[in-house]
Write an enzyme that holds these catalytic residues in place. Structure first.
Site, short mmCIF file in Angstrom:
data_model
loop_
_atom_site.label_atom_id
_atom_site.label_comp_id
_atom_site.label_asym_id
_atom_site.label_seq_id
_atom_site.Cartn_x
_atom_site.Cartn_y
_atom_site.Cartn_z
N ASP A 73 -2.39 1.69 -4.50
CA ASP A 73 -3.64 1.95 -3.79
C ASP A 73 -4.72 0.96 -4.24
O ASP A 73 -4.55 0.21 -5.20
CB ASP A 73 -4.10 3.38 -4.03
CG ASP A 73 -3.14 4.39 -3.42
OD1 ASP A 73 -2.57 4.09 -2.36
OD2 ASP A 73 -2.95 5.46 -4.02
N HIS A 133 0.81 -1.21 0.00
CA HIS A 133 0.00 0.00 0.00
C HIS A 133 0.85 1.27 0.00
O HIS A 133 0.32 2.37 -0.13
CB HIS A 133 -0.92 0.00 1.22
CG HIS A 133 -2.20 0.76 1.01
ND1 HIS A 133 -2.45 1.51 -0.11
CD2 HIS A 133 -3.32 0.88 1.78
CE1 HIS A 133 -3.63 2.07 -0.01
NE2 HIS A 133 -4.18 1.69 1.13
#
Length: 449
Positions: free
Chosen positions: A425, A421
């Site tokens: 995304d 992450h």
């Protein structure tokens, strides 16, 4: 007679050292060209080092369990020639391969200057600040057993120049645990009778240190399992993992494979499995979404030019290895199938070369082979994503037709994607995963292979 210096060969761009696990030839032995002298282990794969010359083995420069840097002399061989010691390179064809230019993108995150240096914390070791040398294997055992620096320094080494070997530290741990009423590393089972003293089980394999306490057993991890454990812990500490899931209707894919597999085996002499079909879809999606085919260096994103798919494979001993299919996007389906079968067979036979596990940019794992429907795999560092496919099962599903919706029996499968992450995304990760599913769902039933 002349003396030939055998150097530890280069075994891949990211491999800088190896641990000697076994000497197959002893000083005084006659050696033919290409005879295997020793076996070595890296953090990637086990391998053998052959002799490039014919002669008599004169000297071992390192002992078993010692760690050797690439390019260091591991053995000296007496060969025919002048009475002088030539500085001969053991492997002249092991020069580093040409590097592929990769695009580096700065990763701008607000407030990153105030974040701690996680990578530095992970790489630090409590056994670094010492004048005494300890191999990575000894350090890992010491860390696993909870030894302090003082305890490690007090162990008397039997290796070259007094170095602590694997046997030295395991002997120390055994004696320490045996002399303790309630050993720290062995859980005590409370029973009405006195707890029996820990003992070595003689039926255990020679490379496994097994201790029993009451009805419990503690089995020491082998070298490969230790490396896997360290790699997994480091990955979780390094990357904030996010996982996305999709369900794909792969009926067309299944029916197509069932139609062509017999003719393919007759023509090519080997099976076509689902794995190359999955890898082809992943390769296409990575070309569509190149920002998934990346690694992260600090606050820079390195966008990889090549698409090298790692294929997680379970070994017969229960361990895991990830051979890599290089430039998977440039291979035909036949080429992918042959590469998959070759790597799988050599993995099971422990015949992989060090280069076979190098330079992966993305990893694929088939957990469906074990009957699992889905999973959340751990990222294979320094990559940024790993995709898992579950088992293909028949389910009732809604089918949209020009005459309206209807219920039919379809071949369905879950896909999951774990991604870093820091750089990927949910929108990018989820869209990429859906694109892989789309390629599988829209398989051409009339495709010729």
């Amino acid at each position: 007679m002349a003396l030939y210096k055998l150097l530890l060969p280069k075994m891949g761009e990211s491999v800088s050292e190896a641990t000697i696990t076994k000497w197959l030839k002893q000083p005084g032995d006659l050696i033919d060209e290409d005879d295997t002298l020793l076996e070595i282990a890296t953090d990637k794969v086990d391998s053998e080092v052959p002799s490039p010359v014919k002669g008599v083995l004169k000297e071992h420069c390192y002992t078993v369990d010692q760690t050797v840097q690439v390019g260091e002399v591991v053995a000296i061989i007496e060969i025919e020639g002048e009475n002088e010691e030539p500085a001969i390179q053991a492997q002249e064809n092991t020069a580093p391969s040409a590097t592929v230019p990769e695009e580096i993108i700065e990763l701008n995150i607000p407030g990153v200057d105030q974040l701690p240096n996680v990578a530095a914390e992970i790489s630090s070791s409590p056994y670094e600040n010492t004048l005494r040398f300890y191999s990575p294997l000894v350090k890992n055992i010491a860390r696993h057993e909870g030894l302090s620096q003082d305890e490690l320094d007090r162990i008397q080494g039997t290796g070259a120049e007094g170095r602590v070997t694997k046997e030295d530290i395991l002997t120390y741990v055994t004696h320490r645990d045996s002399s303790s009423k309630t050993p720290k590393s062995i859980p005590v089972e409370h029973t009405s009778t006195a707890t029996e003293s820990p003992k070595i089980i003689s039926t255990a394999p020679s490379h496994v240190h097994t201790v029993a306490n009451g009805s419990d057993e503690i089995i020491e991890m082998d070298r490969m399992r230790r490396l896997i454990a360290d790699h997994m812990v480091k990955s979780v500490q390094t990357s904030p993992h996010v996982c996305s899931f999709v369900e794909a209707d792969v009926t067309n894919l299944v029916l197509w494979r069932n139609k062509v597999k017999d003719a393919y085996k007759k023509r090519e002499g080997e099976n076509i499995t689902f794995t190359p079909l999955f890898i082809e879809a992943i390769s296409k999606a990575l070309k569509d979404f190149p920002l998934v085919n990346i690694s992260i260096d600090g606050y820079n994103i390195i966008k990889k030019k090549n698409i090298n798919i790692g294929m997680a494979a379970a070994l017969p001993n229960g361990n895991l290895i990830v051979p890599v299919i290089k430039n998977a996007d440039q291979l035909s389906l036949v080429g992918l199938s042959k590469s998959v079968n070759d790597l799988a067979q050599r993995s099971r036979a422990n015949k992989l070369k060090p280069d076979d596990t190098q330079d992966g940019t993305f990893t694929f794992t088939n957990i469906g082979a074990f009957g699992n429907i889905m999973g959340t795999p751990i990222i294979n560092q320094p990559q940024a994503a790993i995709l898992a496919v579950g088992t293909i099962t028949k389910k009732p599903a809604v089918i949209e037709t020009e005459y309206g919706d209807m219920i039919g029996i379809r071949h369905m499968m879950y896909l999951s994607l774990s991604y870093d992450h820091r750089a990927i995304d949910g929108a990018l990760g989820g869209t990429f995963l859906k694109r892989v599913a789309d390629y599988l769902e829209n398989w051409d039933s009339n495709r010729v292979i």
